[in-house]
Design a protein around this motif. Structure first.
Motif, short mmCIF file in Angstrom:
data_model
loop_
_atom_site.label_atom_id
_atom_site.label_comp_id
_atom_site.label_asym_id
_atom_site.label_seq_id
_atom_site.Cartn_x
_atom_site.Cartn_y
_atom_site.Cartn_z
N TRP A 1 15.51 -7.51 84.12
CA TRP A 1 14.32 -8.29 84.46
C TRP A 1 14.32 -9.57 83.64
O TRP A 1 14.84 -9.61 82.54
N ALA A 2 13.64 -10.59 84.18
CA ALA A 2 13.49 -11.85 83.44
C ALA A 2 12.20 -12.53 83.89
O ALA A 2 11.60 -12.16 84.91
N GLN B 1 22.77 -10.42 83.48
CA GLN B 1 23.46 -10.09 82.23
C GLN B 1 22.85 -8.85 81.58
O GLN B 1 23.58 -7.99 81.07
N ASP B 2 21.53 -8.75 81.59
CA ASP B 2 20.88 -7.56 81.03
C ASP B 2 21.29 -6.30 81.78
O ASP B 2 21.58 -5.27 81.18
N ALA B 3 21.32 -6.39 83.10
CA ALA B 3 21.70 -5.24 83.92
C ALA B 3 23.16 -4.85 83.69
O ALA B 3 23.48 -3.67 83.58
N VAL C 1 22.44 -4.20 89.48
CA VAL C 1 23.89 -4.27 89.61
C VAL C 1 24.47 -2.87 89.76
O VAL C 1 23.86 -1.88 89.33
N ASN C 2 25.65 -2.80 90.37
CA ASN C 2 26.33 -1.51 90.50
C ASN C 2 27.24 -1.28 89.30
O ASN C 2 27.24 -2.06 88.34
N ALA C 3 28.02 -0.23 89.36
CA ALA C 3 28.89 0.15 88.25
C ALA C 3 29.92 -0.92 87.92
O ALA C 3 30.39 -1.00 86.78
N VAL D 1 17.74 -15.41 87.01
CA VAL D 1 18.69 -14.54 87.72
C VAL D 1 19.89 -14.25 86.83
O VAL D 1 20.35 -13.11 86.73
N THR D 2 20.39 -15.27 86.15
CA THR D 2 21.52 -15.08 85.25
C THR D 2 21.15 -14.13 84.12
O THR D 2 21.90 -13.19 83.80
#
Length: 118
Positions: free
Chosen positions: A34-35, A76-78, A44-46, A71-72
């Protein structure tokens, strides 16, 4: 030595089954980042590939540059989260260097295998 060989084969098969299970679990991993106070969400997937991007209420108050940065950041967190989860899933099958066979043990196992196959 036959009992040792049979035990080693059984242990190897069990370890391979565990590796297969871990691979399947890793392939199913997803994570969400989240942002911008939860106005931007990226899942994101694996493999770390974005599979879903959602914008929440208030995103219209952001500039295009802020949305892009959000979004970036969320991606990155995900990706970090999915990598951490993968590390946790893989941890039980990590090789303990203390348990790794030495060269003499491997040569004995090969000799035993040769005898067993004759």
């Amino acid at each position: 030595m036959d009992d040792e060989f049979a035990s080693a084969v059984t242990e190897f098969q069990a370890k391979m089954a565990q590796v297969t299970q871990v691979q399947e679990e890793c392939a199913q991993l997803v994570a969400t980042g989240w942002a911008q106070r939860r106005r931007v969400r990226v899942t994101v997937n694996a493999d770390g590939i974005a599979i879903d991007i959602k914008f929440g209420a208030g995103v219209k108050d952001l500039t295009y540059d802020e949305i892009a940065a959000a979004v970036t950041e969320a991606s990155q967190d995900a990706v970090r989260e999915v990598a951490q989860r993968a590390t946790e899933v893989v941890a039980p099958i990590s090789i303990d260097q203390g348990e790794a066979p030495n060269l003499a043990g491997m040569l004995d196992a090969i000799a035993s295998l040769r005898e067993h196959l004759r």
